[in-house]
Scaffold this motif. Structure first.
Motif, PDB file in Angstrom:
ATOM      1  N   ARG A  44       0.844  -1.210   0.000  1.00  0.00           N
ATOM      2  CA  ARG A  44       0.000   0.000   0.000  1.00  0.00           C
ATOM      3  C   ARG A  44       0.876   1.255   0.000  1.00  0.00           C
ATOM      4  O   ARG A  44       0.641   2.187  -0.759  1.00  0.00           O
ATOM      5  N   GLY A  45       1.902   1.259   0.839  1.00  0.00           N
ATOM      6  CA  GLY A  45       2.823   2.398   0.878  1.00  0.00           C
ATOM      7  C   GLY A  45       3.543   2.618  -0.440  1.00  0.00           C
ATOM      8  O   GLY A  45       3.728   3.756  -0.880  1.00  0.00           O
ATOM      9  N   ALA A  46       3.941   1.516  -1.082  1.00  0.00           N
ATOM     10  CA  ALA A  46       4.635   1.620  -2.370  1.00  0.00           C
ATOM     11  C   ALA A  46       3.713   2.196  -3.443  1.00  0.00           C
ATOM     12  O   ALA A  46       4.143   3.032  -4.249  1.00  0.00           O
ATOM     13  N   THR A  47       2.449   1.771  -3.466  1.00  0.00           N
ATOM     14  CA  THR A  47       1.519   2.311  -4.458  1.00  0.00           C
ATOM     15  C   THR A  47       1.247   3.794  -4.188  1.00  0.00           C
ATOM     16  O   THR A  47       1.198   4.596  -5.117  1.00  0.00           O
ATOM     17  N   ASP A  48       1.106   4.146  -2.914  1.00  0.00           N
ATOM     18  CA  ASP A  48       0.910   5.565  -2.563  1.00  0.00           C
ATOM     19  C   ASP A  48       2.115   6.401  -2.969  1.00  0.00           C
ATOM     20  O   ASP A  48       1.965   7.529  -3.454  1.00  0.00           O
ATOM     21  N   ALA A  49       3.317   5.852  -2.790  1.00  0.00           N
ATOM     22  CA  ALA A  49       4.542   6.574  -3.151  1.00  0.00           C
ATOM     23  C   ALA A  49       4.620   6.800  -4.666  1.00  0.00           C
ATOM     24  O   ALA A  49       5.034   7.876  -5.119  1.00  0.00           O
ATOM     25  N   ILE A  50       4.225   5.794  -5.434  1.00  0.00           N
ATOM     26  CA  ILE A  50       4.227   5.952  -6.895  1.00  0.00           C
ATOM     27  C   ILE A  50       3.253   7.048  -7.294  1.00  0.00           C
ATOM     28  O   ILE A  50       3.585   7.932  -8.097  1.00  0.00           O
ATOM     29  N   ARG A  51       2.060   6.995  -6.713  1.00  0.00           N
ATOM     30  CA  ARG A  51       1.051   8.014  -7.030  1.00  0.00           C
ATOM     31  C   ARG A  51       1.559   9.413  -6.693  1.00  0.00           C
ATOM     32  O   ARG A  51       1.405  10.345  -7.480  1.00  0.00           O
ATOM     33  N   ALA A  52       2.177   9.541  -5.519  1.00  0.00           N
ATOM     34  CA  ALA A  52       2.677  10.854  -5.094  1.00  0.00           C
ATOM     35  C   ALA A  52       3.855  11.302  -5.948  1.00  0.00           C
ATOM     36  O   ALA A  52       3.915  12.466  -6.380  1.00  0.00           O
ATOM     37  N   ASP A  53       4.792  10.399  -6.197  1.00  0.00           N
ATOM     38  CA  ASP A  53       5.996  10.755  -6.955  1.00  0.00           C
ATOM     39  C   ASP A  53       5.660  11.213  -8.368  1.00  0.00           C
ATOM     40  O   ASP A  53       6.275  12.139  -8.887  1.00  0.00           O
ATOM     41  N   LEU A  54       4.671  10.581  -8.976  1.00  0.00           N
ATOM     42  CA  LEU A  54       4.294  10.932 -10.343  1.00  0.00           C
ATOM     43  C   LEU A  54       3.130  11.913 -10.397  1.00  0.00           C
ATOM     44  O   LEU A  54       2.633  12.240 -11.470  1.00  0.00           O
ATOM     45  N   GLU A  55       2.718  12.368  -9.200  1.00  0.00           N
ATOM     46  CA  GLU A  55       1.636  13.343  -9.085  1.00  0.00           C
ATOM     47  C   GLU A  55       0.396  12.899  -9.868  1.00  0.00           C
ATOM     48  O   GLU A  55      -0.204  13.669 -10.608  1.00  0.00           O
ATOM     49  N   LEU A  56       0.016  11.640  -9.669  1.00  0.00           N
ATOM     50  CA  LEU A  56      -1.178  11.132 -10.331  1.00  0.00           C
ATOM     51  C   LEU A  56      -2.409  11.752  -9.696  1.00  0.00           C
ATOM     52  O   LEU A  56      -2.477  11.899  -8.478  1.00  0.00           O
ATOM     53  N   PRO A  57      -3.375  12.119 -10.511  1.00  0.00           N
ATOM     54  CA  PRO A  57      -4.584  12.715  -9.942  1.00  0.00           C
ATOM     55  C   PRO A  57      -5.323  11.713  -9.049  1.00  0.00           C
ATOM     56  O   PRO A  57      -5.342  10.517  -9.326  1.00  0.00           O
ATOM     57  N   VAL A  58      -5.898  12.226  -7.987  1.00  0.00           N
ATOM     58  CA  VAL A  58      -6.682  11.382  -7.090  1.00  0.00           C
ATOM     59  C   VAL A  58      -8.038  11.161  -7.743  1.00  0.00           C
ATOM     60  O   VAL A  58      -8.679  12.091  -8.202  1.00  0.00           O
ATOM     61  N   GLU A  59      -8.444   9.908  -7.785  1.00  0.00           N
ATOM     62  CA  GLU A  59      -9.746   9.595  -8.364  1.00  0.00           C
ATOM     63  C   GLU A  59     -10.547   8.770  -7.373  1.00  0.00           C
ATOM     64  O   GLU A  59      -9.989   8.061  -6.545  1.00  0.00           O
ATOM     65  N   ARG A  60     -11.839   8.895  -7.444  1.00  0.00           N
ATOM     66  CA  ARG A  60     -12.708   8.116  -6.561  1.00  0.00           C
ATOM     67  C   ARG A  60     -12.631   6.643  -6.890  1.00  0.00           C
ATOM     68  O   ARG A  60     -12.834   5.798  -6.057  1.00  0.00           O
ATOM     69  N   GLY A  61     -12.375   6.333  -8.084  1.00  0.00           N
ATOM     70  CA  GLY A  61     -12.291   4.959  -8.547  1.00  0.00           C
ATOM     71  C   GLY A  61     -12.408   4.959 -10.053  1.00  0.00           C
ATOM     72  O   GLY A  61     -13.002   5.863 -10.627  1.00  0.00           O
ATOM     73  N   PRO A  62     -11.836   3.966 -10.680  1.00  0.00           N
ATOM     74  CA  PRO A  62     -11.912   3.924 -12.138  1.00  0.00           C
ATOM     75  C   PRO A  62     -13.342   3.701 -12.618  1.00  0.00           C
ATOM     76  O   PRO A  62     -14.156   3.104 -11.924  1.00  0.00           O
ATOM     77  N   SER A  63     -13.617   4.180 -13.804  1.00  0.00           N
ATOM     78  CA  SER A  63     -14.934   3.955 -14.405  1.00  0.00           C
ATOM     79  C   SER A  63     -15.117   2.463 -14.658  1.00  0.00           C
ATOM     80  O   SER A  63     -14.164   1.677 -14.625  1.00  0.00           O
TER      81      SER A  63
END
Length: 125
Positions: A44-63
């Motif tokens: 979970r921490g690794a996925t959060d770090a990837i999201r933060a490092d690449l500044e991925l937009p926060v989404e409620r969930g995929p369509s």
């Protein structure tokens, strides 16, 4: 000045898969084994770090379409790992297994790829 490393489609693809992984991890909330729990938390921490490092937009969930496509793509890759020659890691493989199993796995893989392709045609919301 921040440099965008991913285009919009790449952000969506990466974000969708990371979000689906997070949802699967959420489903493992009942795991009480300390080592497994530690690994789940680290993932979970690794996925959060990837999201933060690449500044991925926060989404409620995929369509729905992106969820269907991602699930189909992931399973198409996993099904390929079930080929007869790859089962030797689990013991001796019967000589006739490949002829019987692999064509069925080919069909399953094609169906999963067709589902992934069709998913791209589903509405975003």
């Amino acid at each position: 000045m921040a440099v965008t490393l991913l285009n919009e489609n790449q952000q969506r693809r990466l974000g969708t898969h990371l979000r689906l992984l997070a949802q699967d991890l959420d489903a493992l909330a009942d795991v009480r084994d300390a080592r497994a729990r530690s690994l789940i938390d680290a993932i979970r921490g690794a996925t959060d770090a990837i999201r933060a490092d690449l500044e991925l937009p926060v989404e409620r969930g995929p369509s729905l379409g992106r969820r269907v496509g991602a699930v189909a793509e992931v399973w198409a890759a996993r099904v390929d790992d079930l080929r007869a020659h790859r089962l030797s890691a689990y013991g001796a493989v019967h000589p006739a297994l490949a002829a019987r199993l692999d064509p069925r796995l080919d069909e399953l893989g094609q169906l999963l790829e067709a589902l992934a392709d069709q998913a791209s045609r589903l509405p975003e919301r």
